[in-house]
Design an enzyme around this catalytic site. Sequence first.
Site, PDB file in Angstrom:
ATOM      1  N   SER A 117      80.450  47.267  54.845  1.00 39.79           N
ATOM      2  CA  SER A 117      81.569  46.861  54.003  1.00 39.79           C
ATOM      3  C   SER A 117      82.888  46.963  54.777  1.00 39.79           C
ATOM      4  O   SER A 117      83.042  46.365  55.824  1.00 39.79           O
ATOM      5  CB  SER A 117      81.582  47.698  52.722  1.00 39.79           C
ATOM      6  OG  SER A 117      82.355  47.095  51.722  1.00 39.79           O
ATOM      7  N   ASP A 162      77.002  43.441  49.810  1.00 42.64           N
ATOM      8  CA  ASP A 162      77.641  44.596  50.443  1.00 42.64           C
ATOM      9  C   ASP A 162      76.638  45.504  51.148  1.00 42.64           C
ATOM     10  O   ASP A 162      75.604  45.879  50.589  1.00 42.64           O
ATOM     11  CB  ASP A 162      78.375  45.390  49.360  1.00 42.64           C
ATOM     12  CG  ASP A 162      79.355  46.380  49.922  1.00 42.64           C
ATOM     13  OD1 ASP A 162      78.904  47.378  50.511  1.00 42.64           O
ATOM     14  OD2 ASP A 162      80.575  46.165  49.794  1.00 42.64           O
TER      15      ASP A 162
END
Length: 321
Positions: A38, A152
């Site tokens: 991320s 993510d």
Amino acid sequence: MRVALALGSGGARGYAHIGVINELRERGYEVVGVSGSSMGALVGGLHAAGKLDDFAEWARTLTQRAVLRLLDPSLTAAGIMRAEKILDAVRDILGEATIEDLPIPYTAVATDLIAGKSVWLQHGPVDAAIRASIAIPGVIAPHALGGRLLGDGGILDPLPMAPIAAVNADLTIAVSVSGGDPGTAATPEDREPRPSAEWLNRMLRSTSGVLDTASVRSMLDRPTARAVLSRFGATIPDGELAETDTDDIPETAGAPRLGSFEVMYRTIDIAQAALARHTLAAYPPDLLIEVPRSVCRSLEFHRAGEVIGIGQELAARALDG
């Protein structure tokens, strides 16, 4: 000293990674490998490409208004933020960099949402790898890459130690930006709204009046949209658009009131903390730097300078200790 870095997920708190890298450079450490999930993937990719200083300088100029514009609210069901504008800005800084041509070995970690597996991105354009790794569930739409639908990296691997296990380094450092707060500072959700958020409240009220369409008003009145906006310190007063979320958990004695989106975020935080503990047990770093969750809200990307400074201070303490 040669250092391998694992940079964890955590939204705007990931600015702290920049401070950690700054402290390492000032002390003469050489980063010889980096992995990230991320925001950790974004910072790690920029550092591996030699563009981190340019990004940090740009990030320090961001205001709340600029961040909202860059996140680009969307009506799509897959994510309420498109975030392509912020990726355009990152691409302008990165240029045409590809992972295999970077001077520092780099791995961006994403999640294959169909196969349910963690994916290591070690080839191809750096910006595409970053885009896949930052697709926060329910907030930023997943990214299609190489025939896979990627989300993510923090979903399954919030602190990616395994990709740097084979790096020839003198020291491995893991940077978690989802640590507990050892002090008494209030959590972001408990803070009073910031005075600087008043402009956003005014803008939302005026915009909802000008753009008086069912779709726009419906989007702004969703519990998810309200909760995301609250992470900037803004609120939509009850009755200005519609009724508030009736599914909120009622407040009881001694218990905080959490909306549906806050419940989702806390659930993700708890799951990621548990996953990170397992990762650290399997791949213990030589040094763990923990940034408390309370340093800022997940979407307060306008606080770059402050959070970078916190990251550098925590890195200095850890290295001195």
